[in-house]
Design an enzyme around this catalytic site. Sequence first.
Site, short mmCIF file in Angstrom:
data_model
loop_
_atom_site.label_atom_id
_atom_site.label_comp_id
_atom_site.label_asym_id
_atom_site.label_seq_id
_atom_site.Cartn_x
_atom_site.Cartn_y
_atom_site.Cartn_z
N ASP A 65 42.87 43.80 37.77
CA ASP A 65 42.37 43.72 39.13
C ASP A 65 40.41 44.04 38.39
O ASP A 65 40.01 43.91 39.40
CB ASP A 65 42.77 44.84 39.93
N LYS A 117 36.61 42.47 38.57
CA LYS A 117 35.33 43.71 39.17
C LYS A 117 34.61 43.33 38.79
O LYS A 117 33.19 43.12 38.41
CB LYS A 117 36.45 44.84 40.01
#
Lengths: 382, 382
Positions: free
Chosen positions: B235, B239
């Site tokens: 995750d 980003k």
Amino acid sequence: MASIPLLLMGCGGVGRQLLHHVISCRPLHSQQGVRLRVVGVCDSKSMVAIPDVLTSEFRDDFLLQLCEIKSNGSSFLDLTKTGECQVYSGEEIGRKVIDVATALSSSSGLALIDCSASSETIGLLSQVINLDGCVVLANKKPLTSPLEYYDKLVSQPRRLRHESTVGAGLPVIATINRMLSSGDPISRIIGSLSGTLGYVMSEVEGGRPFSEVVTSAKKLGFTEPDPRDDLGGMDVARKALILARLLGHRIELDSIKVESLYPEKMGPANIPLDEFLANGLPLLDEAIQKRIESAASNGNVLRYVCLIEESRCEVGLQEVSKDSALGRLQGSDNVVEIYSRCYSKQPLVIQGAGAGNDTTAVGVLADILDIQDMFLHSPSAA
Amino acid sequence: MASIPLLLMGCGGVGRQLLHHVISCRPLHSQQGVRLRVVGVCDSKSMVAIPDVLTSEFRDDFLLQLCEIKSNGSSFLDLTKTGECQVYSGEEIGRKVIDVATALSSSSGLALIDCSASSETIGLLSQVINLDGCVVLANKKPLTSPLEYYDKLVSQPRRLRHESTVGAGLPVIATINRMLSSGDPISRIIGSLSGTLGYVMSEVEGGRPFSEVVTSAKKLGFTEPDPRDDLGGMDVARKALILARLLGHRIELDSIKVESLYPEKMGPANIPLDEFLANGLPLLDEAIQKRIESAASNGNVLRYVCLIEESRCEVGLQEVSKDSALGRLQGSDNVVEIYSRCYSKQPLVIQGAGAGNDTTAVGVLADILDIQDMFLHSPSAA
């Protein structure tokens, strides 16, 4: 292609830096489909403008020449004979700005950029907004003028940008506007918005006497020529007023509670600078030291802050937790803590250099790029 | 008056929160001269749309009914018989989205809002951009797709906003875009972009064993149902990729160096969750503890960060100074340090809650308000 006609007021350090950035960003902006077209530049006494503001613009080498004239302390009035541009002075300036804004109002509108430090520009700025123009400010004065004038200036908020009026290029105003427009109501702002006072308060915390820190800050060029201009807190008060009004406070500059770090009897009206530095300042050391010790005994540190919450808007020394972003601040960085529904227990924190011509000019330029969508439908766009 | 026609994809927690915010902000937006007009809502299997997208919109009570249907785990397909709206399913959905975007392309354009977690939406999003529409994303997947697709999606950067893909509502993307557009080149971004890993790393620093902290974080609901989804770092890598591409890095997701906090042999493909928690995790305690001690002996602390500079884009554990914003981070806040010409010695720091449906939805709504100037010239604007 968005073509934005710019008229710059104020050709001091920030204004000149802005012109340099406009020029150096040409390739970048061309990639992004934006053209910044400088059609006029004013200083406090004169104005140079391109004859045909609808289609032409100053060449970059001419803009650099204008910067050089101002760096050398010369005047635009010497340009009259060159024929490169029209030159105006005195009362002609205001009339010409309105002429330009009027001429552009039926096409793209004008972007009027105020990098001056004048309190006299607000009338012109409001008129340009009324003529469907946009205004970008580094100048704090228009936003701290009486509400009667302020209200006219902010009548079309999308057409007014002023990031660099608080924390230079730090994204304080943009962030607050984003939060307000998306329904995340702000309950509290507390910040250190003076690099000078931030530096002073973090240095005295380490045990150095207040008078010694202020004197060395002055020597390092961290303060205004007369440090009382920083220590009095009025610059912070202007920033606090700008933030408070953004949050909807209907207040005037003189209704803000401002704590000065020197007593009135040591003010510029009463004693000269030399005497203040030599004999006044040292008298203040003990009281500041006592307050620092008192804060420390509560596990806190002392910071010179602006504080806005509910109906409060204050500027002065406050005890803050040493574990907060404000409490941990060292050096001359600015820091702003914003509390809202989404940031209720831990604030949203923005921190970084909050002064300097480069940073301030970058903030102004970012504002100009931010309004580009309003210039998309201009007939003069390529 | 700017009138923005919205089509929402994804009706999970963030999408529903967004609809609630749109409704509760009506008075505020009316003051600001903006009308958000919801013309369609999709979930993964169905879509409801207003018959006349050019002039009409869903009533607020109908939007609340849609939210309730999804909260209850029901389907929009049950609405077919009410006649309030058109209902589509399967392959009809994509065709209808394009129909709506096409119908609106000659007037204001459509604002397509992607609050889904799907990797399948990118084709639709790019088509809407091509039809002079705007796209606002909370969904990270489209921005982490292969460059071939990414390039099409970002072909008109002003028409694409995605603040909530990094740090939820924190103004990270908006700030980076402001810096880039104003010619303040960014040299380095380092940040803690996982609230879960931020919490874990600050807790283990205090001496608690890694396995204990992860287990209690799971109990507190701070982790994904399988904490390996957080500990693996993917995750954060998404980003990091979004930020790196914004800075111009031409890289793919699988070229990012990602450090997982568990070895592959303990991965979901090899051992079940229960066994990982009971027998796998404790085996990791000693190695983490040693790295923390090693960092401490250098005067540093250990943080799980994304780091982007020059050609580097990495995700994993790094030693950082305990006096930096990253090093001082406690709890689950996100923090991003940005270094540039203007912020070269001390970074620009943005810190605050970086997760949560409310905060994420507020970020999406702020993006929608930010594109309002592109909808000013709509013939359907009142």
